[in-house]
Scaffold this motif. Structure first.
Motif, PDB file in Angstrom:
ATOM      1  N   ARG A  56       0.834  -1.197   0.000  1.00 34.07           N
ATOM      2  CA  ARG A  56       0.000   0.000   0.000  1.00 34.07           C
ATOM      3  C   ARG A  56       0.869   1.248   0.000  1.00 34.07           C
ATOM      4  O   ARG A  56       1.832   1.355   0.766  1.00 34.07           O
ATOM      5  N   LEU A  57       0.537   2.196  -0.853  1.00 32.19           N
ATOM      6  CA  LEU A  57       1.243   3.476  -0.920  1.00 32.19           C
ATOM      7  C   LEU A  57       0.207   4.591  -0.895  1.00 32.19           C
ATOM      8  O   LEU A  57      -0.620   4.695  -1.797  1.00 32.19           O
ATOM      9  N   ARG A  58       0.254   5.411   0.136  1.00 34.10           N
ATOM     10  CA  ARG A  58      -0.711   6.511   0.245  1.00 34.10           C
ATOM     11  C   ARG A  58      -0.027   7.826  -0.074  1.00 34.10           C
ATOM     12  O   ARG A  58       0.967   8.193   0.541  1.00 34.10           O
ATOM     13  N   VAL A  59      -0.590   8.524  -1.062  1.00 36.00           N
ATOM     14  CA  VAL A  59      -0.023   9.779  -1.558  1.00 36.00           C
ATOM     15  C   VAL A  59      -1.102  10.857  -1.506  1.00 36.00           C
ATOM     16  O   VAL A  59      -2.272  10.581  -1.778  1.00 36.00           O
ATOM     17  N   ASP A  60      -0.719  12.066  -1.149  1.00 29.55           N
ATOM     18  CA  ASP A  60      -1.651  13.187  -1.176  1.00 29.55           C
ATOM     19  C   ASP A  60      -1.141  14.228  -2.165  1.00 29.55           C
ATOM     20  O   ASP A  60       0.050  14.527  -2.201  1.00 29.55           O
TER      21      ASP A  60
END
Length: 325
Positions: free
Chosen positions: A93-97
């Protein structure tokens, strides 16, 4: 109790919605999985799951604990992958904003190339123009324009934004076309304010060594890029848009360039991540991919002087490597 094993069991149950599917996914007997979660609840003295004969659901405390577990397990996986042959094939999982306009106009059209290269990464793309706490919000990295003042962040410059002054044909027909930045004092100008500070931005212009900084008093000030674009397209006033947003409206004739020979200061664009967080393989490949996308996108390079009918581009070399903000 093996805490990490129990966390994996709990996360597996939440992700799959039940003990049976989680047991299949993890290759663990259902009874063992159930016992691990029960032991975890006893250790925490909190009920994490509501169990009935038909379904399993997460409690409020369980939902909060789940988010923490996911982050911890991802950090463990990242650390392991950093020292293994799997580093060449990042996963997880990779969370980017990222700002909404950058996501819709720059990243999303090219995301298929990212997934083709890294099919084992599950990207969670948060789109916002607001303030963000990467650590408390569980964000791996964020894309932001402007100077990075937060000393707890590491910033990698991946592009350069340039803004153009523009308006609709109808607005210019009614109010006239400004020839000098000072002429904007007699026009309706649409301004933008930062969500974190509420700060109103001055408009800066330069040409042949001459520089003009203009405080803008506006009847309409916004803090969302999409709403700002809509206000410009509605002919509510003269606006300033990043070139990667403006280009499509120039091509279709919805907006015209104003004061094309007067340039504004280039805005650096960064990928930022916490300085105390290990740069995992999946974050590293995402940063490299973003830098590549921006390098070949005209809207993220430096613009030469403009005329009302076209935008001529020259390549702008982006700074390499990570620097402390």
């Amino acid at each position: 109790m093996d805490t990490i094993k129990a966390m994996r069991a709990f996360v597996g149950v939440v992700d799959t919605g039940g003990f049976t599917k989680a047991a299949e996914l993890l290759g663990t007997p259902k009874a063992t999985l159930s016992a691990s979660v029960s032991e975890l609840e006893a250790h925490l003295k909190v009920r994490l799951l509501h169990r009935t004969t038909r379904r399993v659901s997460v409690t409020a405390d369980g939902a909060a604990y789940y988010e923490r577990c996911v982050r911890i397990l991802e950090d463990i996986r990242d650390a392991e992958e950093s020292f293994s042959s799997r580093q060449a094939n990042p996963r997880g999982r990779l969370r980017v904003d990222v700002a909404t306009a950058v996501a819709s106009r720059l990243l999303i059209p090219s995301l298929h190339t990212f997934f083709e290269r890294y099919p084992d990464i599950q990207l969670e793309l948060g789109c916002s123009d607001g303030p963000l706490n990467l650590l408390s919000d569980g964000v791996d990295c964020a894309l932001r324009g402007g100077e990075i003042e937060d000393q707890s962040m590491i910033a990698r410059r991946v592009g350069t934004m340039h803004v153009v002054t523009c308006a609709t044909t109808a607005y210019l027909a009614k109010h006239g076309r400004p020839q000098h930045p000072q002429d904007l004092r007699d026009h309706v100008c649409l301004n933008y304010f930062g969500q974190r500070s509420g700060h109103l931005f001055d408009w800066d212009f330069s040409r042949d060594g001459q520089r003009v900084t203009l405080p803008v008093s506006s009847p309409l000030t916004l803090n969302d890029t999409n709403a700002y674009v809509d206000a410009c397209l509605a002919g509510l006033g003269v606006g300033r848009l990043p070139t990667h947003v403006f280009n499509q409206y120039l091509e279709c004739g919805a907006l015209e360039i104003v004061l094309g020979e007067w340039m504004s200061d280039p805005i650096p664009f960064h990928v930022v991540y916490p300085s105390n967080r290990h740069l995992s393989p999946k974050v590293r490949v995402f940063v490299e991919w973003v830098a590549e996308i921006f390098e070949h996108h005209a809207g993220m390079q430096l613009c030469t002087r403009l005329n009302p009918n076209q935008c001529d581009w020259i390549r702008h070399d982006n700074a390499e490597g990570a620097v402390t903000a």
